[in-house]
Every structure is written in C-alpha cells, then in structure tokens.
Write an enzyme that holds these catalytic residues in place. Structure first.
Site, PDB file in Angstrom:
ATOM      1  N   ILE A 135       0.821  -1.252   0.084  1.00  0.00           N
ATOM      2  CA  ILE A 135      -0.046  -0.341  -0.337  1.00  0.00           C
ATOM      3  C   ILE A 135       0.940   1.177  -0.060  1.00  0.00           C
ATOM      4  O   ILE A 135       0.119   2.592  -0.955  1.00  0.00           O
ATOM      5  CB  ILE A 135      -0.759   0.574   1.198  1.00  0.00           C
ATOM      6  CG1 ILE A 135      -2.142   0.589   1.017  1.00  0.00           C
ATOM      7  CG2 ILE A 135      -0.139   0.662   2.344  1.00  0.00           C
ATOM      8  CD1 ILE A 135      -3.407   0.883   1.681  1.00  0.00           C
ATOM      9  N   ASN A 192      -3.024   1.071  15.367  1.00  0.00           N
ATOM     10  CA  ASN A 192      -4.166   0.565  17.195  1.00  0.00           C
ATOM     11  C   ASN A 192      -4.502   2.306  17.624  1.00  0.00           C
ATOM     12  O   ASN A 192      -3.710   3.138  17.118  1.00  0.00           O
ATOM     13  CB  ASN A 192      -2.664   0.132  18.047  1.00  0.00           C
ATOM     14  CG  ASN A 192      -1.719   0.979  18.179  1.00  0.00           C
ATOM     15  OD1 ASN A 192      -1.493   1.994  18.754  1.00  0.00           O
ATOM     16  ND2 ASN A 192      -0.749   0.725  17.069  1.00  0.00           N
ATOM     17  N   VAL A 198       1.611  -3.722   8.567  1.00  0.00           N
ATOM     18  CA  VAL A 198       1.280  -2.744   7.431  1.00  0.00           C
ATOM     19  C   VAL A 198       1.134  -0.713   8.363  1.00  0.00           C
ATOM     20  O   VAL A 198       1.602   0.274   7.160  1.00  0.00           O
ATOM     21  CB  VAL A 198      -0.612  -2.699   6.989  1.00  0.00           C
ATOM     22  CG1 VAL A 198      -1.988  -2.541   7.868  1.00  0.00           C
ATOM     23  CG2 VAL A 198      -0.721  -1.128   5.842  1.00  0.00           C
ATOM     24  N   ASP A 199       1.118  -0.765   9.307  1.00  0.00           N
ATOM     25  CA  ASP A 199       0.937   0.418  10.588  1.00  0.00           C
ATOM     26  C   ASP A 199       3.080   1.207  10.603  1.00  0.00           C
ATOM     27  O   ASP A 199       3.272   1.697   9.761  1.00  0.00           O
ATOM     28  CB  ASP A 199       1.010   0.280  11.501  1.00  0.00           C
ATOM     29  CG  ASP A 199       0.920   1.884  12.304  1.00  0.00           C
ATOM     30  OD1 ASP A 199       0.711   2.480  11.877  1.00  0.00           O
ATOM     31  OD2 ASP A 199       0.508   1.487  13.360  1.00  0.00           O
ATOM     32  N   GLY A 202      -4.347  -9.222  10.096  1.00  0.00           N
ATOM     33  CA  GLY A 202      -2.971  -9.403  10.894  1.00  0.00           C
ATOM     34  C   GLY A 202      -3.324  -9.753  12.523  1.00  0.00           C
ATOM     35  O   GLY A 202      -3.919 -10.729  13.071  1.00  0.00           O
ATOM     36  N   VAL A 203      -2.297  -8.870  12.826  1.00  0.00           N
ATOM     37  CA  VAL A 203      -1.878  -9.065  14.046  1.00  0.00           C
ATOM     38  C   VAL A 203      -3.589  -9.383  14.715  1.00  0.00           C
ATOM     39  O   VAL A 203      -3.314  -9.822  15.808  1.00  0.00           O
ATOM     40  CB  VAL A 203      -1.139  -7.813  14.809  1.00  0.00           C
ATOM     41  CG1 VAL A 203      -1.063  -8.047  16.514  1.00  0.00           C
ATOM     42  CG2 VAL A 203       0.319  -7.830  13.734  1.00  0.00           C
ATOM     43  N   TYR A 204      -4.373  -8.268  14.565  1.00  0.00           N
ATOM     44  CA  TYR A 204      -6.033  -8.411  15.244  1.00  0.00           C
ATOM     45  C   TYR A 204      -6.504  -9.525  15.071  1.00  0.00           C
ATOM     46  O   TYR A 204      -7.613  -9.622  15.253  1.00  0.00           O
ATOM     47  CB  TYR A 204      -6.604  -7.205  15.015  1.00  0.00           C
ATOM     48  CG  TYR A 204      -5.786  -5.556  15.568  1.00  0.00           C
ATOM     49  CD1 TYR A 204      -4.588  -6.251  16.507  1.00  0.00           C
ATOM     50  CD2 TYR A 204      -6.222  -4.532  15.825  1.00  0.00           C
ATOM     51  CE1 TYR A 204      -4.121  -4.845  17.140  1.00  0.00           C
ATOM     52  CE2 TYR A 204      -5.900  -3.839  16.465  1.00  0.00           C
ATOM     53  CZ  TYR A 204      -4.811  -4.257  17.504  1.00  0.00           C
ATOM     54  OH  TYR A 204      -4.265  -2.253  18.117  1.00  0.00           O
ATOM     55  N   SER A 256      -7.289  -5.146  10.218  1.00  0.00           N
ATOM     56  CA  SER A 256      -7.808  -6.591  11.470  1.00  0.00           C
ATOM     57  C   SER A 256      -6.971  -7.919  11.205  1.00  0.00           C
ATOM     58  O   SER A 256      -7.771  -8.685  12.145  1.00  0.00           O
ATOM     59  CB  SER A 256      -8.641  -6.698  11.663  1.00  0.00           C
ATOM     60  OG  SER A 256      -9.172  -5.040  12.729  1.00  0.00           O
TER      61      SER A 256
HETATM   62  N1  AR6 Z   1       0.476  -2.932   2.541  1.00  0.00           N
HETATM   63  C1  AR6 Z   1      -0.575  -3.919   2.180  1.00  0.00           C
HETATM   64  N2  AR6 Z   1      -0.448  -4.589   2.901  1.00  0.00           N
HETATM   65  C2  AR6 Z   1       0.011  -5.055   4.445  1.00  0.00           C
HETATM   66  C3  AR6 Z   1       1.654  -4.261   4.114  1.00  0.00           C
HETATM   67  C4  AR6 Z   1       1.838  -3.325   3.272  1.00  0.00           C
HETATM   68  N3  AR6 Z   1       3.003  -2.954   3.111  1.00  0.00           N
HETATM   69  N4  AR6 Z   1       2.241  -5.421   5.350  1.00  0.00           N
HETATM   70  C5  AR6 Z   1       1.311  -5.294   6.085  1.00  0.00           C
HETATM   71  N5  AR6 Z   1      -0.131  -5.775   5.113  1.00  0.00           N
HETATM   72  P1  AR6 Z   1      -2.047  -6.120  10.147  1.00  0.00           P
HETATM   73  P2  AR6 Z   1      -4.477  -5.361  12.413  1.00  0.00           P
HETATM   74  C6  AR6 Z   1      -1.143  -6.630   5.511  1.00  0.00           C
HETATM   75  O1  AR6 Z   1      -1.245  -6.791  11.108  1.00  0.00           O
HETATM   76  O2  AR6 Z   1      -3.930  -6.872  11.798  1.00  0.00           O
HETATM   77  C7  AR6 Z   1       0.181  -3.037  14.078  1.00  0.00           C
HETATM   78  O3  AR6 Z   1       1.491  -3.047  14.587  1.00  0.00           O
HETATM   79  C8  AR6 Z   1      -1.693  -7.962   6.361  1.00  0.00           C
HETATM   80  O4  AR6 Z   1      -1.152  -9.416   4.939  1.00  0.00           O
HETATM   81  O5  AR6 Z   1      -0.957  -4.419   9.899  1.00  0.00           O
HETATM   82  O6  AR6 Z   1      -5.819  -4.057  11.836  1.00  0.00           O
HETATM   83  C9  AR6 Z   1      -0.519  -2.166  14.122  1.00  0.00           C
HETATM   84  O7  AR6 Z   1       0.571  -0.554  15.451  1.00  0.00           O
HETATM   85  C10 AR6 Z   1      -3.117  -8.255   7.151  1.00  0.00           C
HETATM   86  O8  AR6 Z   1      -3.783  -7.963   6.066  1.00  0.00           O
HETATM   87  O9  AR6 Z   1      -2.708  -4.901  11.001  1.00  0.00           O
HETATM   88  C11 AR6 Z   1      -2.033  -2.263  15.442  1.00  0.00           C
HETATM   89  O10 AR6 Z   1      -1.310  -2.720  16.598  1.00  0.00           O
HETATM   90  C12 AR6 Z   1      -3.102  -6.230   6.190  1.00  0.00           C
HETATM   91  O11 AR6 Z   1      -2.270  -5.187   6.138  1.00  0.00           O
HETATM   92  C13 AR6 Z   1      -1.823  -3.424  14.640  1.00  0.00           C
HETATM   93  O12 AR6 Z   1      -1.151  -3.720  14.233  1.00  0.00           O
HETATM   94  C14 AR6 Z   1      -3.228  -5.937   8.129  1.00  0.00           C
HETATM   95  O13 AR6 Z   1      -2.424  -6.702   9.517  1.00  0.00           O
HETATM   96  C15 AR6 Z   1      -3.218  -3.898  13.998  1.00  0.00           C
HETATM   97  O14 AR6 Z   1      -3.780  -5.273  13.281  1.00  0.00           O
END
Ligand code: AR6
Length: 174
Positions: free
Chosen positions: A12, A25, A34-35, A126-128, A124
């Site tokens: 992204i 978060n 992604v954050d 990924g980690v969530y 949400s």
């Molecule tokens: N571009 C697009 N999508 C991505 C990228 C990228 N560069 N990197 C990861 N994803 P997550 P959450 C996807 O864990 O579950 C953070 O630490 C990934 O494959 O990033 O909402 C925050 O600070 C997945 O499908 O976010 C919060 O503490 C999606 O992004 C927590 O994680 C979301 O995964 C939020 O958890």
C-alpha cells in the site's frame, strides 16, 4: 459490484492515490505490519502529526479514524483507523460493527477532506486476528453501501498483501 471498487495485490505504501488507510492501534504511535510499513516509508512527518492529534483529542477509539499528511509517501494523506482485536464469541457482533466502522468512518473523513481516490489494506486481519473471509465480506459490503450514496469518491482500491486475502476478495467478485 460498484465499478469504482478495484482489487490489487501489493504494498500500500507504493500507491499514488489521494489517501491510503492505515490499520493502526489506538495509540497512533506506529507498530508492526502495515502500520510499521507506512511510518517507515512515509517518515517522521506522519508521526509528528499523529502526536499532535493525540495531544489534542486523545487516543483513537476502535472503529474511528483520523487523518494526517502522507509525509514522503506518494499518497497525499494517510487515514489512520483502529480495527477491532478479534475475540469472537459473545463480542463478535460488536467487533463486526467496529470493523464496518473503520471502513465507513475512513470514507466519511475522506469525503470531508476532498479525497477522490483511496486505498484500504485488509484491516484487522493480521495481528488482530479477524477471520479473513468475514472481514472481506464486511469491507466490501460497507464500501458498496457508502458508494451507493456518494459520488465524490471515484476509486476505492482494496490492496491485498497476502495471497489468501487476494483469493477471498476475488471470490467475492472483485
Ligand atoms: N501493504 C498492504 N498490506 C499490508 C502491508 C503493506 N505494506 N503489510 C502488511 N499488510 P496488520 P491489524 C497486510 O497486522 O491486524 C500493528 O502493529 C497484512 O497482510 O498490519 O489491523 C498496528 O500498530 C494484513 O492482511 O494489522 C496494530 O497494533 C493486513 O495488512 C496492529 O498491528 C493487516 O495486518 C493492527 O493489526
């Protein structure tokens, strides 16, 4: 399916749209996934604006969204939204509502800021730990409902990083 909705696979942080959405978060101070990628690629200008917003308004509630500059990113703005941590069970309806809120409130903020093109990650999932199939159904339905009532937004991109999410969105007709 609304023709303004598009599916893409990739990172992204590379997208030259008016706004990309961050799965943040409630501290808005960055994190992993992604954050982390957005803050790394966009640089300190984004975090500096997040700090000012938290000083003024406090932490961001689950399902809500705030907007900052895009720093060094090709996108002009970053909309930071806080997805629910998935626990399922008796909380599941609330968690689904909060996830829908992420998409609806991000789009509302986009409209208020004159944005026409916007990209969402799979909030949400990924980690969530939100189940990916259900998360995709909520994402697509919420965006479709919003677009049915709005003519300013010209493009919404769902950008999937992983193959599993990409396959799920394709099966939903994107
Ligand atoms: N571009 C697009 N999508 C991505 C990228 C990228 N560069 N990197 C990861 N994803 P997550 P959450 C996807 O864990 O579950 C953070 O630490 C990934 O494959 O990033 O909402 C925050 O600070 C997945 O499908 O976010 C919060 O503490 C999606 O992004 C927590 O994680 C979301 O995964 C939020 O958890």
């Amino acid at each position: 399916m609304d023709a303004r909705i598009k599916l893409q696979q990739g990172d992204i942080t590379k997208l030259a749209v008016d706004a990309i959405v961050n799965a943040a978060n409630s501290s808005l101070m960055g994190g992993g996934g992604v954050d982390g990628a957005i803050h790394r690629a966009g640089g300190k200008q984004i975090l500096e604006e997040c700090i000012k917003i938290v000083d003024r308004l406090g932490r961001c509630k689950t399902g809500n969204a705030i907007i900052t500059n895009g720093g060094r990113l090709p996108a002009k703005y970053v909309i930071h939204t806080v997805g629910p941590v998935y626990n399922g069970g008796k909380n599941v309806l609330k968690e689904e509502e909060q996830l829908a809120g992420c998409y609806a409130n991000s789009l509302k903020l986009a409209v208020e800021n004159g944005i026409q093109t916007i990209a969402f990650p799979n909030i949400s999932t990924g980690v969530y730990r939100f189940p990916k199939q259900r998360a995709a159904e909520i994402a697509v339905a919420t965006v479709e409902n919003f677009l049915a009532e709005n003519h300013q937004i010209t493009q919404v991109i769902f950008i999937c990083f992983d193959d599993e999410n990409l396959g799920i969105y394709q099966n939903l007709g994107l």
